[in-house]
Design a protein around this motif. Structure first.
Motif, mmCIF file in Angstrom:
data_model
loop_
_atom_site.group_PDB
_atom_site.id
_atom_site.type_symbol
_atom_site.label_atom_id
_atom_site.label_comp_id
_atom_site.label_asym_id
_atom_site.label_seq_id
_atom_site.Cartn_x
_atom_site.Cartn_y
_atom_site.Cartn_z
ATOM 1 N N GLN A 109 4.692 -2.029 -7.246
ATOM 2 C CA GLN A 109 4.514 -3.191 -6.380
ATOM 3 C C GLN A 109 3.949 -4.389 -7.142
ATOM 4 O OE1 GLN A 109 2.153 -1.058 -3.506
ATOM 5 N NE2 GLN A 109 3.829 -0.997 -2.028
ATOM 6 N N ASP A 127 10.358 8.392 4.173
ATOM 7 C CA ASP A 127 11.133 7.170 3.981
ATOM 8 C C ASP A 127 11.914 7.207 2.678
ATOM 9 O OD1 ASP A 127 10.038 6.103 6.343
ATOM 10 O OD2 ASP A 127 8.279 5.375 5.258
ATOM 11 N N SER A 129 12.845 4.288 1.317
ATOM 12 C CA SER A 129 12.547 3.026 0.658
ATOM 13 C C SER A 129 11.202 2.496 1.138
ATOM 14 C CB SER A 129 13.648 2.017 0.971
ATOM 15 O OG SER A 129 13.381 0.792 0.339
ATOM 16 N N TYR A 130 10.441 1.927 0.219
ATOM 17 C CA TYR A 130 9.152 1.326 0.516
ATOM 18 C C TYR A 130 9.159 -0.069 -0.099
ATOM 19 C CZ TYR A 130 7.818 6.224 1.177
ATOM 20 O OH TYR A 130 7.747 7.534 1.590
ATOM 21 N N GLU A 131 9.267 -1.094 0.748
ATOM 22 C CA GLU A 131 9.268 -2.476 0.266
ATOM 23 C C GLU A 131 10.259 -2.682 -0.889
ATOM 24 O OE1 GLU A 131 5.247 -3.699 -0.640
ATOM 25 O OE2 GLU A 131 4.491 -2.688 1.133
ATOM 26 N N GLY A 132 11.449 -2.104 -0.761
ATOM 27 C CA GLY A 132 12.475 -2.256 -1.779
ATOM 28 C C GLY A 132 12.406 -1.250 -2.917
#
Length: 145
Positions: A109, A127, A129-132
């Protein structure tokens, strides 16, 4: 014809923000985990390093130049680069735990460029994906090419 291959591969550290290789010690990866187990003894709790070892050699096999990334005080397991392609990779056994997710995602990040960022794990969690940042099954990634 004589073919020689090293048993240990050293990997350098790269400062992502400063865009330069660091002079600090890198890491070493061994071609055969069995040799590592023979030298250091078998450690049940060390499977994270074993899967990291597999990912390192797979990135080499796919033609990438590989380095360890440093961003601020965090480490990115691998920066894989070739020609005009770059990939940031974190490796972990599982993404189920919130603590693990936070720890593995934090370095990625902090990277401001738009190259692909992935977390490879044996258990991707809920998930994809996490923030892309993609969370990909290690097994799926290994068989995709």
């Amino acid at each position: 014809m004589h073919f020689w291959s090293p048993i240990f591969y050293d990997i350098k550290r790269f400062d992502i923000k400063g865009k330069e290789y660091l002079r600090t010690l890198g890491k070493y990866y061994i071609v055969d985990i069995g040799l590592r187990n023979c030298l250091l003894g078998f450690r049940d709790r060390d499977s994270g390093h074993a899967i990291e070892n597999v990912v390192y050699f797979e990135l080499l096999r796919r033609g990438y130049d590989v380095a360890i990334g440093k961003v601020d005080n965090s480490e990115v397991d691998f920066i894989a680069a070739k020609m005009d392609d770059k990939l940031y990779v974190q490796v972990t056994e599982s993404m189920i735990s919130e603590d693990t997710r936070s720890r593995e995602l934090a370095p990625l990040q902090k990277i401001g460029d738009n190259y692909e960022k992935i977390v490879l794990s044996l258990d991707v969690g809920l998930d994809s994906s996490y923030e892309g940042i993609k969370s990909i099954s290690l097994i799926d990634w290994l068989i995709e090419e």
